[in-house]
Design a protein around this motif. Sequence first.
Motif, PDB file in Angstrom:
ATOM      1  N   ALA A  47     -65.173 -45.023  35.441  1.00  0.00           N
ATOM      2  CA  ALA A  47     -66.197 -46.076  35.401  1.00  0.00           C
ATOM      3  C   ALA A  47     -67.573 -45.545  35.799  1.00  0.00           C
ATOM      4  O   ALA A  47     -68.586 -45.835  35.145  1.00  0.00           O
ATOM      5  N   HIS A  48     -67.631 -44.763  36.854  1.00  0.00           N
ATOM      6  CA  HIS A  48     -68.917 -44.230  37.323  1.00  0.00           C
ATOM      7  C   HIS A  48     -69.528 -43.297  36.284  1.00  0.00           C
ATOM      8  O   HIS A  48     -70.736 -43.371  35.986  1.00  0.00           O
ATOM      9  N   ALA A  49     -68.718 -42.397  35.740  1.00  0.00           N
ATOM     10  CA  ALA A  49     -69.213 -41.439  34.748  1.00  0.00           C
ATOM     11  C   ALA A  49     -69.770 -42.154  33.527  1.00  0.00           C
ATOM     12  O   ALA A  49     -70.851 -41.818  33.029  1.00  0.00           O
ATOM     13  N   VAL A  50     -69.035 -43.130  33.028  1.00  0.00           N
ATOM     14  CA  VAL A  50     -69.454 -43.864  31.831  1.00  0.00           C
ATOM     15  C   VAL A  50     -70.804 -44.541  32.058  1.00  0.00           C
ATOM     16  O   VAL A  50     -71.719 -44.452  31.226  1.00  0.00           O
ATOM     17  N   LYS A  51     -70.956 -45.181  33.196  1.00  0.00           N
ATOM     18  CA  LYS A  51     -72.211 -45.878  33.509  1.00  0.00           C
ATOM     19  C   LYS A  51     -73.362 -44.887  33.668  1.00  0.00           C
ATOM     20  O   LYS A  51     -74.465 -45.100  33.136  1.00  0.00           O
ATOM     21  N   LEU A  52     -73.122 -43.791  34.385  1.00  0.00           N
ATOM     22  CA  LEU A  52     -74.157 -42.789  34.625  1.00  0.00           C
ATOM     23  C   LEU A  52     -74.667 -42.187  33.324  1.00  0.00           C
ATOM     24  O   LEU A  52     -75.858 -41.895  33.169  1.00  0.00           O
ATOM     25  N   LEU A  53     -73.779 -42.035  32.351  1.00  0.00           N
ATOM     26  CA  LEU A  53     -74.117 -41.400  31.084  1.00  0.00           C
ATOM     27  C   LEU A  53     -74.695 -42.372  30.059  1.00  0.00           C
ATOM     28  O   LEU A  53     -74.973 -41.992  28.930  1.00  0.00           O
ATOM     29  N   GLY A  54     -74.878 -43.639  30.474  1.00  0.00           N
ATOM     30  CA  GLY A  54     -75.523 -44.621  29.607  1.00  0.00           C
ATOM     31  C   GLY A  54     -74.578 -45.525  28.853  1.00  0.00           C
ATOM     32  O   GLY A  54     -74.999 -46.241  27.938  1.00  0.00           O
ATOM     33  N   GLY A  55     -73.285 -45.517  29.220  1.00  0.00           N
ATOM     34  CA  GLY A  55     -72.302 -46.285  28.467  1.00  0.00           C
ATOM     35  C   GLY A  55     -71.677 -47.438  29.239  1.00  0.00           C
ATOM     36  O   GLY A  55     -71.903 -47.618  30.431  1.00  0.00           O
ATOM     37  N   LYS A  56     -70.878 -48.197  28.504  1.00  0.00           N
ATOM     38  CA  LYS A  56     -70.114 -49.298  29.081  1.00  0.00           C
ATOM     39  C   LYS A  56     -68.845 -49.484  28.256  1.00  0.00           C
ATOM     40  O   LYS A  56     -68.901 -49.544  27.022  1.00  0.00           O
ATOM     41  N   VAL A  57     -67.706 -49.545  28.935  1.00  0.00           N
ATOM     42  CA  VAL A  57     -66.451 -49.802  28.229  1.00  0.00           C
ATOM     43  C   VAL A  57     -66.473 -51.237  27.721  1.00  0.00           C
ATOM     44  O   VAL A  57     -66.598 -52.180  28.512  1.00  0.00           O
ATOM     45  N   VAL A  58     -66.371 -51.408  26.410  1.00  0.00           N
ATOM     46  CA  VAL A  58     -66.486 -52.743  25.827  1.00  0.00           C
ATOM     47  C   VAL A  58     -65.172 -53.233  25.218  1.00  0.00           C
ATOM     48  O   VAL A  58     -65.030 -54.421  24.926  1.00  0.00           O
ATOM     49  N   GLN A  59     -64.225 -52.337  25.025  1.00  0.00           N
ATOM     50  CA  GLN A  59     -62.978 -52.736  24.381  1.00  0.00           C
ATOM     51  C   GLN A  59     -61.895 -51.698  24.674  1.00  0.00           C
ATOM     52  O   GLN A  59     -62.156 -50.500  24.653  1.00  0.00           O
ATOM     53  N   VAL A  60     -60.697 -52.183  24.955  1.00  0.00           N
ATOM     54  CA  VAL A  60     -59.523 -51.329  25.117  1.00  0.00           C
ATOM     55  C   VAL A  60     -58.425 -51.927  24.248  1.00  0.00           C
ATOM     56  O   VAL A  60     -58.030 -53.072  24.447  1.00  0.00           O
ATOM     57  N   GLU A  61     -57.978 -51.173  23.264  1.00  0.00           N
ATOM     58  CA  GLU A  61     -57.002 -51.682  22.301  1.00  0.00           C
ATOM     59  C   GLU A  61     -55.742 -50.806  22.290  1.00  0.00           C
ATOM     60  O   GLU A  61     -55.825 -49.598  22.091  1.00  0.00           O
ATOM     61  N   ASP A  62     -54.585 -51.426  22.524  1.00  0.00           N
ATOM     62  CA  ASP A  62     -53.311 -50.729  22.397  1.00  0.00           C
ATOM     63  C   ASP A  62     -52.719 -51.036  21.017  1.00  0.00           C
ATOM     64  O   ASP A  62     -52.737 -52.187  20.578  1.00  0.00           O
ATOM     65  N   TYR A  63     -52.201 -50.007  20.357  1.00  0.00           N
ATOM     66  CA  TYR A  63     -51.668 -50.224  19.015  1.00  0.00           C
ATOM     67  C   TYR A  63     -50.390 -49.405  18.823  1.00  0.00           C
ATOM     68  O   TYR A  63     -50.308 -48.252  19.244  1.00  0.00           O
ATOM     69  N   PRO A  64     -49.373 -50.003  18.186  1.00  0.00           N
ATOM     70  CA  PRO A  64     -48.150 -49.255  17.883  1.00  0.00           C
ATOM     71  C   PRO A  64     -48.365 -48.380  16.652  1.00  0.00           C
ATOM     72  O   PRO A  64     -49.059 -48.773  15.710  1.00  0.00           O
ATOM     73  N   ILE A  65     -47.785 -47.196  16.652  1.00  0.00           N
ATOM     74  CA  ILE A  65     -47.823 -46.325  15.482  1.00  0.00           C
ATOM     75  C   ILE A  65     -46.676 -46.724  14.565  1.00  0.00           C
ATOM     76  O   ILE A  65     -45.513 -46.705  14.983  1.00  0.00           O
ATOM     77  N   PRO A  66     -46.957 -47.128  13.326  1.00  0.00           N
ATOM     78  CA  PRO A  66     -45.914 -47.611  12.415  1.00  0.00           C
ATOM     79  C   PRO A  66     -44.737 -46.635  12.281  1.00  0.00           C
ATOM     80  O   PRO A  66     -44.933 -45.426  12.164  1.00  0.00           O
ATOM     81  N   GLY A  67     -43.524 -47.199  12.362  1.00  0.00           N
ATOM     82  CA  GLY A  67     -42.320 -46.401  12.188  1.00  0.00           C
ATOM     83  C   GLY A  67     -41.890 -45.636  13.418  1.00  0.00           C
ATOM     84  O   GLY A  67     -40.965 -44.825  13.351  1.00  0.00           O
ATOM     85  N   THR A  68     -42.560 -45.891  14.545  1.00  0.00           N
ATOM     86  CA  THR A  68     -42.205 -45.216  15.792  1.00  0.00           C
ATOM     87  C   THR A  68     -42.111 -46.251  16.910  1.00  0.00           C
ATOM     88  O   THR A  68     -42.457 -47.419  16.727  1.00  0.00           O
ATOM     89  N   GLU A  69     -41.674 -45.808  18.070  1.00  0.00           N
ATOM     90  CA  GLU A  69     -41.667 -46.659  19.261  1.00  0.00           C
ATOM     91  C   GLU A  69     -42.822 -46.292  20.183  1.00  0.00           C
ATOM     92  O   GLU A  69     -42.819 -46.646  21.361  1.00  0.00           O
TER      93      GLU A  69
END
Length: 238
Positions: free
Chosen positions: A186-208
């Motif tokens: 969190a600190h690094a992202v903010k210091l470098l000019g960024g902000k986490v805006v989205q976190v998406e989990d996704y399954p890979i088709p045909g796998t677990e």
Amino acid sequence: MEQIIAAGLEELGLMGRVPEDAPAQLAQYGRMLLEKNQVMNLTAIRDPEGVARLHMLDCAALLKFCDFQGKTLIDVGTGAGFPGMVLKILAPSLRITFLDSLAKRLDWLTEVYEDLDGVDNITTFHGRAEEFGLNRSFRDSFDFATARAVADLRVLSELCLPFVKVGGRFLAMKSVDSGQELENAAHAVKLLGGKVVQVEDYPIPGTEITHRLIMVEKLAPTLKGYPRRWAKIQKEPL
């Protein structure tokens, strides 16, 4: 591979959004990867189904969350071209810059896109991200920066965010157990000019297997002096 990729793209809901020949193009890329892997270490995955699912479909899933058409993207530490080459095949108007520290990998990627019909607007640069990130021609200039490297998010943020223009996004491909890593960054992202805006989990088709995409929006230009030298980044992560 082509059938596996086509079915996976359908499952991801992407078939209507990508070129009709995309499964064939990705399969050709996969075959070239496996052939080259016999003489050059490009991937630990050595079977066609694994390449189709764990490389091609894993990278293709990013299209569920981002519009790459007509945009610019730098693939930092691209290796065998993931995710950049997959995204280019699926979104042909995307303008890709591949950056890697090993010239042989970039030479091979040049062979790949020259063999794939209709794949253009690709450039390659041999060098280190912490050096190119200080170059005015690259700094604060891309719509997207991607990284699929096995490295701490604090390190990846310092290497990748300097390339992203204000309003653009850094896309970090991670495992689903990256919660503590995300919190620590969190600190690094903010210091470098960024902000986490989205976190998406996704399954890979045909796998677990489920993977995670962490999206960091660039809110302000990265401060002068970042990225630091590699030894400093390793020794003292932000």
